[in-house]
Write an enzyme that holds these catalytic residues in place. Structure first.
Site, short mmCIF file in Angstrom:
data_model
loop_
_atom_site.label_atom_id
_atom_site.label_comp_id
_atom_site.label_asym_id
_atom_site.label_seq_id
_atom_site.Cartn_x
_atom_site.Cartn_y
_atom_site.Cartn_z
N LYS A 1 -5.12 -4.11 -2.26
CA LYS A 1 -5.50 -5.07 -3.30
C LYS A 1 -4.50 -5.02 -4.44
O LYS A 1 -3.97 -3.95 -4.70
CB LYS A 1 -6.91 -4.80 -3.83
N SER B 1 9.38 3.79 2.22
CA SER B 1 9.34 4.07 0.79
C SER B 1 10.76 3.98 0.28
O SER B 1 11.68 4.49 0.91
CB SER B 1 8.75 5.47 0.57
N ARG B 2 10.94 3.29 -0.84
CA ARG B 2 12.30 3.19 -1.37
C ARG B 2 12.87 4.56 -1.71
O ARG B 2 14.06 4.77 -1.68
CB ARG B 2 12.31 2.28 -2.61
N ASP C 1 -5.55 -5.18 -13.14
CA ASP C 1 -5.31 -4.32 -11.97
C ASP C 1 -6.57 -3.50 -11.67
O ASP C 1 -7.08 -3.54 -10.55
CB ASP C 1 -4.07 -3.44 -12.17
N ILE D 1 -1.40 6.34 -3.23
CA ILE D 1 -2.60 5.80 -2.60
C ILE D 1 -2.50 5.91 -1.07
O ILE D 1 -3.50 6.17 -0.39
CB ILE D 1 -2.87 4.33 -3.04
#
Lengths: 308, 308
Positions: free
Chosen positions: A88, A33-34, A166, A11
């Site tokens: 969100k 970012s992991r 979701d 996203i």
């Protein structure tokens, strides 16, 4: 605005980065970012702590991680004096988001809880058409194939993952925006697969002082063969309004009504720039409150196991 | 204040009626009970609609029905221009109580969401002792025998009945009152008997910016041989505080601390009189929000069937 994206994934790459570029006035100066993925030429980090201690001269962050880890990250970013945009849903509980709002207020930074579906251009047109009206029928139908839209996403099935809410919370975010009065849950039925901690489907009955009938919402993740994301409203003075495709198409009395505005994520980044310029937070908890109320008052029905 | 009690049952007879008499300034002019029970010499009705159309010249109502029907009754009473006191919990969703608050504001009447446990005299003393402190340990243990405390009450097991959160929300109402900062749910485990729609036990992990550790709450309805309703807090400066017996006894560093005030329900009716005199509503949603958040983020564990 010098901004970093925390939780860089699909996203962020597909929507947030191009929208910043389209709106202008943003400079992406870091990503977290992991897995270490990011944008070529932009410093990337594997934790928000690393980002915050890298001395990047940041103004703001956009947090696009799964919701369960958002609170701790947002709290640290607010504490570091950064304006904070949340994807969100803004958190996994109402309480933690209320606490972030208090922290942002205390620190003098902007907190923006975004609900991207509300930024579809036709949604603003629907708000105008329904203003001051009384609703005599209202239904939400939100059906999609979880295997198509969330392949391999395990967190959506875990506590705090929201399950079918979701996507369903997108519908609730539009409904609460366009409805000409308060909207609340009367009752709900939540369908839990035997092997999952979150519902795969839900039926809600909603109520409003601006409505003369009960209102319905149906969310279902077991729908193959194309998605349906539709909201229908009928007013006591005979107007029929249909929002299709997740809020991206509006019909009133059978005629297409064009929307205005730059589109979902560009609209979010325009609004964020305005909020920061005005030093004003925008915290909208209504879609999350409707979801929490559905979990609180809902009947849980266990159904057959579901495997990806 | 000419007042009626809607939902006349044990709590109304044992607590509300004598407290009105003790505080003074109240005249009980009507009661509503589906079974037609009430107080000798006071007109009784079998529905709130009958009460409202009886021409009693009412100022206020106290609504002590089960929570699931409170919204519709309260809405009609507010619409009729009556100050409205709600037993705990004020509703079955956050949204409906927020809507009642809006309606009361619009109508110019007082809405008072009561949490009786907060009115135990030692609770105010605990608030004073913990103000400005940082918490290093905090635990709630709320154990009782559902067969003793809720014999034959079917609604507590139905959706909107709250299950073990019916007593547990009393603990949360005290905890949110005495805690020296915001309190929110980090995670939860809810234990549902196979044959029941509501949990019989729950474990919560709570968090607060005023705490340096995670906080715990345990609610259990499977506890025979005496109830335990205890809240323990320890501050970083070494103070140890224990509230026992549902908030009715306070110990600080091992010494009993007396409370001040007239007692739970008399305190509620004193506050109601003040609120009405000042035309000011008091709407506290925090205990209900903590409960909704526990249902939203909680893991549901199914356990063996439970029979009364």
């Amino acid at each position: 605005m010098r901004i970093a994206i925390i939780g860089f994934g699909k996203i962020a790459g597909d929507q947030h980065v191009p929208s910043m570029a389209k709106v202008g006035g943003y400079e992406l100066v870091g990503t977290v970012s992991r897995q270490g993925v990011g944008v070529e030429g932009v410093p990337s980090f594997t934790s928000h702590s690393e980002l915050l201690s890298a001395g990047l001269d940041l103004d703001a962050v956009a947090i696009t991680t799964p919701p369960s880890v958002r609170y701790a990250i947002a709290r640290d970013c607010i504490e570091a004096g950064l304006h904070t945009l949340l994807e969100k849903p803004p958190g996994v509980t109402l309480g933690e988001v209320e606490e972030l709002a208090r922290a942002a207020e205390a620190k003098g930074v902007v907190l923006f809880t975004t609900w991207h579906a509300q930024h579809n251009p036709p949604v603003a047109a629907a708000v105008e058409r329904l203003r001051g009206k009384t609703i005599k029928a209202f239904s939400i139908v939100w059906r999609e194939d979880v295997r198509k839209w969330h392949p391999g996403q395990l967190w959506i099935w875990e506590p705090g993952g929201f399950g079918v809410f979701d996507p369903g919370i997108n519908a609730l975010s539009i409904a609460s925006r366009i409805f000409p009065g308060a909207l609340f849950v009367r009752d709900a039925e939540l369908f839990f697969p035997a092997n999952r901690a979150q519902p795969i489907a839900a039926k809600l009955t909603l109520e409003s002082p601006a409505a003369v009938a009960q209102l319905s919402a149906e969310f279902d993740w077991r729908h193959s063969g194309g998605e349906e994301w539709t909201i229908r409203a009928e007013t006591t003075d005979g107007m029929k309004l249909v929002l299709r495709d997740g809020g991206s198409k509006l019909e009133v009395d059978g005629e297409a009504v064009p929307g205005t505005g730059p589109g979902e994520y560009p609209s979010i980044y325009e609004e964020f720039a305005e909020l920061v310029a005005q030093k004003r937070s925008h915290v909208d908890l209504t879609p999350l409150r409707l979801t929490a109320d559905a979990f609180l008052v809902g009947r849980r029905t266990q159904i057959e196991a579901f495997d990806d």
